[in-house]
Structures are given as structure tokens and as C-alpha cells.
Write a protein that holds these residues in place. Sequence first.
Motif, PDB file in Angstrom:
ATOM      1  N   SER A 129       2.369  -3.818 -15.829  1.00 23.90           N
ATOM      2  CA  SER A 129       2.586  -2.495 -16.434  1.00 23.90           C
ATOM      3  C   SER A 129       1.607  -1.430 -15.946  1.00 23.90           C
ATOM      4  CB  SER A 129       2.496  -2.600 -17.962  1.00 23.90           C
ATOM      5  OG  SER A 129       3.465  -3.486 -18.457  1.00 23.90           O
ATOM      6  N   GLU A 130       0.460  -1.811 -15.479  1.00 28.94           N
ATOM      7  CA  GLU A 130      -0.624  -0.864 -15.200  1.00 28.94           C
ATOM      8  C   GLU A 130      -0.272   0.170 -14.136  1.00 28.94           C
ATOM      9  OE1 GLU A 130      -5.311  -0.950 -13.730  1.00 28.94           O
ATOM     10  OE2 GLU A 130      -4.358  -2.770 -14.514  1.00 28.94           O
ATOM     11  N   ASP A 131       0.382  -0.205 -13.074  1.00 30.15           N
ATOM     12  CA  ASP A 131       0.653   0.714 -11.958  1.00 30.15           C
ATOM     13  C   ASP A 131       2.099   1.189 -11.929  1.00 30.15           C
ATOM     14  OD1 ASP A 131      -2.006   0.506 -10.905  1.00 30.15           O
ATOM     15  OD2 ASP A 131      -1.465  -1.466 -10.110  1.00 30.15           O
ATOM     16  N   HIS A 132       2.705   1.289 -13.093  1.00 28.07           N
ATOM     17  CA  HIS A 132       4.115   1.663 -13.171  1.00 28.07           C
ATOM     18  C   HIS A 132       4.345   2.724 -14.234  1.00 28.07           C
ATOM     19  CE1 HIS A 132       8.312   1.361 -14.559  1.00 28.07           C
ATOM     20  NE2 HIS A 132       8.578   1.090 -13.288  1.00 28.07           N
ATOM     21  N   GLU A 133       5.282   3.629 -13.951  1.00 28.05           N
ATOM     22  CA  GLU A 133       5.733   4.588 -14.960  1.00 28.05           C
ATOM     23  C   GLU A 133       7.249   4.683 -14.932  1.00 28.05           C
ATOM     24  OE1 GLU A 133       5.133   8.778 -14.530  1.00 28.05           O
ATOM     25  OE2 GLU A 133       5.034   8.669 -12.334  1.00 28.05           O
ATOM     26  N   GLU A 157       0.816  -1.218   0.000  1.00 27.36           N
ATOM     27  CA  GLU A 157       0.000   0.000   0.000  1.00 27.36           C
ATOM     28  C   GLU A 157       0.846   1.263   0.000  1.00 27.36           C
ATOM     29  OE1 GLU A 157      -3.362   0.098  -0.304  1.00 27.36           O
ATOM     30  OE2 GLU A 157      -3.235  -2.065  -0.563  1.00 27.36           O
ATOM     31  N   LYS A 158       2.006   1.224  -0.606  1.00 31.17           N
ATOM     32  CA  LYS A 158       2.901   2.385  -0.642  1.00 31.17           C
ATOM     33  C   LYS A 158       3.104   2.877  -2.072  1.00 31.17           C
ATOM     34  CE  LYS A 158       4.095   2.372   3.799  1.00 31.17           C
ATOM     35  NZ  LYS A 158       3.406   1.164   4.264  1.00 31.17           N
ATOM     36  N   SER A 159       3.310   4.197  -2.160  1.00 25.82           N
ATOM     37  CA  SER A 159       3.728   4.810  -3.417  1.00 25.82           C
ATOM     38  C   SER A 159       5.254   4.812  -3.425  1.00 25.82           C
ATOM     39  CB  SER A 159       3.192   6.243  -3.503  1.00 25.82           C
ATOM     40  OG  SER A 159       3.670   6.881  -4.659  1.00 25.82           O
ATOM     41  N   VAL A 160       5.857   4.157  -4.422  1.00 28.70           N
ATOM     42  CA  VAL A 160       7.296   3.876  -4.398  1.00 28.70           C
ATOM     43  C   VAL A 160       8.018   4.581  -5.540  1.00 28.70           C
ATOM     44  CG1 VAL A 160       9.065   2.061  -4.506  1.00 28.70           C
ATOM     45  CG2 VAL A 160       6.890   1.633  -3.314  1.00 28.70           C
ATOM     46  N   LEU A 161       9.168   5.170  -5.219  1.00 26.21           N
ATOM     47  CA  LEU A 161      10.055   5.771  -6.207  1.00 26.21           C
ATOM     48  C   LEU A 161      11.358   4.980  -6.214  1.00 26.21           C
ATOM     49  CD1 LEU A 161      11.003   8.018  -8.163  1.00 26.21           C
ATOM     50  CD2 LEU A 161      11.642   9.371  -6.141  1.00 26.21           C
ATOM     51  N   ASN A 162      11.714   4.432  -7.372  1.00 23.18           N
ATOM     52  CA  ASN A 162      12.945   3.653  -7.510  1.00 23.18           C
ATOM     53  C   ASN A 162      13.924   4.437  -8.378  1.00 23.18           C
ATOM     54  OD1 ASN A 162      14.885   1.660  -7.569  1.00 23.18           O
ATOM     55  ND2 ASN A 162      13.764   0.298  -8.935  1.00 23.18           N
ATOM     56  N   LEU A 163      14.962   4.985  -7.750  1.00 24.09           N
ATOM     57  CA  LEU A 163      15.960   5.782  -8.459  1.00 24.09           C
ATOM     58  C   LEU A 163      17.131   4.909  -8.896  1.00 24.09           C
ATOM     59  CD1 LEU A 163      15.971   8.797  -5.954  1.00 24.09           C
ATOM     60  CD2 LEU A 163      14.786   8.677  -8.166  1.00 24.09           C
ATOM     61  N   TYR A 164      17.746   5.265 -10.026  1.00 27.38           N
ATOM     62  CA  TYR A 164      18.809   4.432 -10.611  1.00 27.38           C
ATOM     63  C   TYR A 164      18.274   3.004 -10.755  1.00 27.38           C
ATOM     64  CZ  TYR A 164      21.607   8.373  -8.899  1.00 27.38           C
ATOM     65  OH  TYR A 164      22.093   9.632  -8.629  1.00 27.38           O
ATOM     66  N   LYS A 181       4.967  -6.511  -6.651  1.00 25.67           N
ATOM     67  CA  LYS A 181       4.608  -7.854  -6.190  1.00 25.67           C
ATOM     68  C   LYS A 181       4.203  -7.836  -4.719  1.00 25.67           C
ATOM     69  CE  LYS A 181       4.378 -12.382  -6.458  1.00 25.67           C
ATOM     70  NZ  LYS A 181       3.383 -13.074  -7.315  1.00 25.67           N
ATOM     71  N   GLN A 182       4.826  -6.957  -3.926  1.00 20.07           N
ATOM     72  CA  GLN A 182       4.555  -6.870  -2.492  1.00 20.07           C
ATOM     73  C   GLN A 182       3.382  -5.956  -2.165  1.00 20.07           C
ATOM     74  OE1 GLN A 182       6.093  -8.952  -0.397  1.00 20.07           O
ATOM     75  NE2 GLN A 182       7.196  -9.707  -2.198  1.00 20.07           N
ATOM     76  N   GLY A 183       2.681  -5.446  -3.188  1.00 24.94           N
ATOM     77  CA  GLY A 183       1.461  -4.696  -2.945  1.00 24.94           C
ATOM     78  C   GLY A 183       1.570  -3.193  -3.031  1.00 24.94           C
ATOM     79  N   ALA A 184       2.625  -2.650  -3.625  1.00 26.75           N
ATOM     80  CA  ALA A 184       2.736  -1.200  -3.795  1.00 26.75           C
ATOM     81  C   ALA A 184       1.579  -0.695  -4.658  1.00 26.75           C
ATOM     82  CB  ALA A 184       4.072  -0.852  -4.450  1.00 26.75           C
ATOM     83  N   THR A 185       1.051   0.480  -4.303  1.00 23.90           N
ATOM     84  CA  THR A 185      -0.065   1.025  -5.074  1.00 23.90           C
ATOM     85  C   THR A 185       0.393   1.521  -6.435  1.00 23.90           C
ATOM     86  OG1 THR A 185       0.273   3.171  -3.995  1.00 23.90           O
ATOM     87  CG2 THR A 185      -1.367   1.694  -3.027  1.00 23.90           C
ATOM     88  N   ASN A 186       1.593   2.093  -6.496  1.00 24.82           N
ATOM     89  CA  ASN A 186       2.167   2.537  -7.768  1.00 24.82           C
ATOM     90  C   ASN A 186       3.672   2.682  -7.604  1.00 24.82           C
ATOM     91  OD1 ASN A 186       2.801   5.624  -7.218  1.00 24.82           O
ATOM     92  ND2 ASN A 186       0.743   5.229  -6.411  1.00 24.82           N
ATOM     93  N   VAL A 187       4.390   2.551  -8.714  1.00 26.11           N
ATOM     94  CA  VAL A 187       5.843   2.622  -8.695  1.00 26.11           C
ATOM     95  C   VAL A 187       6.322   3.490  -9.853  1.00 26.11           C
ATOM     96  CG1 VAL A 187       8.015   1.334  -8.899  1.00 26.11           C
ATOM     97  CG2 VAL A 187       6.082   0.338  -7.639  1.00 26.11           C
ATOM     98  N   ASP A 191       5.784   7.442  -0.557  1.00 20.45           N
ATOM     99  CA  ASP A 191       5.880   6.823   0.769  1.00 20.45           C
ATOM    100  C   ASP A 191       7.221   6.132   0.970  1.00 20.45           C
ATOM    101  OD1 ASP A 191       3.126   7.398   1.479  1.00 20.45           O
ATOM    102  OD2 ASP A 191       2.575   5.827   0.037  1.00 20.45           O
ATOM    103  N   LEU A 192       7.848   5.729  -0.129  1.00 20.58           N
ATOM    104  CA  LEU A 192       9.095   4.976  -0.033  1.00 20.58           C
ATOM    105  C   LEU A 192       9.990   5.275  -1.233  1.00 20.58           C
ATOM    106  CD1 LEU A 192      10.768   2.769   1.452  1.00 20.58           C
ATOM    107  CD2 LEU A 192       9.597   1.080   0.031  1.00 20.58           C
ATOM    108  N   ILE A 193      11.257   5.542  -0.949  1.00 19.04           N
ATOM    109  CA  ILE A 193      12.243   5.777  -2.000  1.00 19.04           C
ATOM    110  C   ILE A 193      13.328   4.701  -1.892  1.00 19.04           C
ATOM    111  CG2 ILE A 193      14.029   7.332  -2.895  1.00 19.04           C
ATOM    112  CD1 ILE A 193      12.400   9.678  -1.791  1.00 19.04           C
ATOM    113  N   ILE A 194      13.666   4.112  -3.038  1.00 26.60           N
ATOM    114  CA  ILE A 194      14.812   3.208  -3.134  1.00 26.60           C
ATOM    115  C   ILE A 194      15.874   3.931  -3.953  1.00 26.60           C
ATOM    116  CG2 ILE A 194      15.676   0.981  -3.939  1.00 26.60           C
ATOM    117  CD1 ILE A 194      13.657   0.674  -1.727  1.00 26.60           C
TER     118      ILE A 194
END
Length: 405
Positions: free
Chosen positions: A281-285, A233-240, A252-258, A306-309
Motif C-alpha cells: 500500500s505504501e507506494d500506491h494511490e 524504477e518507473k513511475s506508473v499510471l494504470n488507467l481503467y 512487484k517488478q520494482g516501480a517507484t510508485n503506482v 514513465d509508463l502508462i498502462i
Amino acid sequence: MNKKTAGRPRIRTPRVELHPASVKYIFKGHPWITKDKYSLKFPKGSPFITAKLDEVKNDDAKFVVMLNDPTHDSVLARIWRIGEGSSHLGPKEFYFELRERMQASFEARGNIDNRENYYLAFGESDYLPGLFIIRLKDRILIQFYANFWNHFESDVLKIVKDFYPKDTIWVQKRNLKRKKEFYCATNKQLKEDNFIIEEFGVKYQIKLNQFYDIGIYTDMAAIRDRVKDNFDEKSVLNLYSYTGAYSLFALKQGATNVTSVDLSQKYLDWLQENLVLNEMSEDHESLCMPTIKALEKFKSEGRKFDLIICDPPSASSDGKKVSKAIDAYKDMIPLFDMILNKGGKAHIFLNTHSITRKKFENKIKEYIGNRKISITGSLKLTGDCPSLKGFIEGDYLKGLTLLKK
């Protein structure tokens, strides 16, 4: 034993002199002899060298046998064993010692489950200096980080084939210049290899001998599993983001969007292949741009996460200048403060052995200053990537967890 090893005559192991500081580090558990005025005199022709340690008052250690690597840029020898008795090591004895160590390393991974990529051997930490072996489903990738192994490459291959006779075996020579050197040892006609592995229920496209790296960082797998409860249930930002291992894992672990950010469209296209493969693909940009520009964009748009990697390469370039990861955090931390939701977290990493864990933490504290961010935990290599006491360089992957108050 293979034919090349069986026919070798026993050769007396050359005796060398070590810098006093090197001797002290050896007894602290450090497995490298780096470049200095003593090691620059090491002989060029022998794969093994030995040194007396009598000057150290330790009855359990009279000599050290080392793997000689005089052509390496910085590590000119690696510790093989310390002990009493004969200080000589020939190819025949080395083969049997190598086989015992490799077998012990393979058997130590007997409890790895839920993923088809893991280390069978992790270099110095498994007492196999400069030798790393990864299992990728029914493929095995042998990685040589030391030129020494050119002398015994066929021995390593024979041992791996004996234990994994049905697997396709690839060899990669890793080098500081990141030059791509791959070959398939079990099928010389095979020039490239594309296949799918699964890690914690997520599928990944692996590509061997197309790029310097293969599409996933196996040393991160156990860390991904450790932080798995942070994504639901987190909005996730994956940098690099590279090819998106953390992005896919988050979904896979239930993030609302990435949102994934990388400077390379090539890797983002690979990430898209992985998304399609997993029907995610639906919840990703994806955004192809420098990280700082992406963070500034999110700030200007008022976007929050909510979360940054953040796992930057040790040094990166945006086409105009090269920056070190530790320096890049000076600009990123203030922007993290602005785009993290209250109670949000950031898992940040530093991937280099040249900066200690303590220095990394102190630098991040300095960059945080009086902002409403605190360090709440640390992350490190674990599982199939063990640590070796006294070997700071082996602790190359350092992670910190930040909390936005």
C-alpha cells in the motif's frame, strides 16, 4: 461416458446449405457461421448440422460438421470438423471426439509455471468452439460462450472431473447482456467462493459468483510477463485499473510508485484488498474518477509518468454518455503526450474483435498526428491463449507500445 449420453439414440445429422461466402471462409480457417439468409434457415432442434462442400474443388474436404446454435445473437453455428466419409455425428461419437480434444488442450498447458491462473482450453483456438476453461489454483472455471453447450454440459463436466478429480469446479454461462450465471458443479451448497491465487509472485483475491468477472483477466497474464522489464524504477499510471493486476505487478517488478484510476469504487476497494494482501500500500494511490478527468488533473498539476498502462473496456460509460474505446483514444493520446516523461512508454490495448489490428494501429497513428510519440511495438494474446489462423475475431486483444520522444 455419462448416463445421459449413453442412452441417446443415433440421430441423422440434418443437412443445410451454406452461403458461398461462408464456404470460402471455412477453407481459410474461419470457425464461425454468422447470421445470413442461409443460416437463418438452420433447423432449431438438432445440436449438429452438416453441409456439403463438393462445390469447392478440394478433394480433402467434402463436408463440414457444425455445432448448431440457432438461438445465439450472431454466431449461428461453429465448425467442429471437416472431412470425408460419413457426415453424421451423434452424441456418442461427439463425446469421444470432445474428450480427445479436451485432453490435448489440457496436456498442451503442461509447461505453465509461476502462476496459478491459466487457460486449460481457449475456445476455437483449441478446436473447442465456444468453450473456455480456466484453472485457478485448485479451482476450475468452465465458461460457455455458446448456447450449444447446454446440450452437452454434463459431458464437459464429466471430462473435467475425470482429469481434475480433486478440484472444485464452477460453471459460468457468459452472455452479451453480462448477466451473472454461475454455479458450483461439485458442491451445490456453495453459492460463492473467495480464495487467493498467485501470479508471478503477486497474490490476488478471486471472487466467484459475486460479479460477472472474477477479479483478474487471465488472458492478460502472459502479456504481463512479457512487459515485466518495463516497470523497474518507473513511475506508473494504470488507467481503467479494475482490481489492479497491472498495478500490483508493477510494484512487484520494482516501480517507484503506482497510480491507479478507475470509475468504480467497488473495484478500487478490491484493489486495496489486494494491496494489503501483498503489503504494497505504501507506494500506491487510487483515484476514483473518469479517465479523461484524471488525465486532465495530472496535466494541470504538472505530474509526469514513465509508463502508462491503458486497457479500457470496449465500451464504457461515465454515467452521462457511452463511449467506445477506440474513440476514447482520440482524447487520451494528446494527454498522454503531455504527462509522459521523455523516453516514457505507454502500453495501450483494445479489447474487441469488431476492429482489426490494422485499423487499431491506423487510428492511433491518426490520433498521434505530428506529436512526439511513435509506435514501437505490438502486443497480442500468447502462451495459454493461442491464436487460430484465419480467425480474426479470436485476435480480440490488441496492444501497442508507444514511446514519447
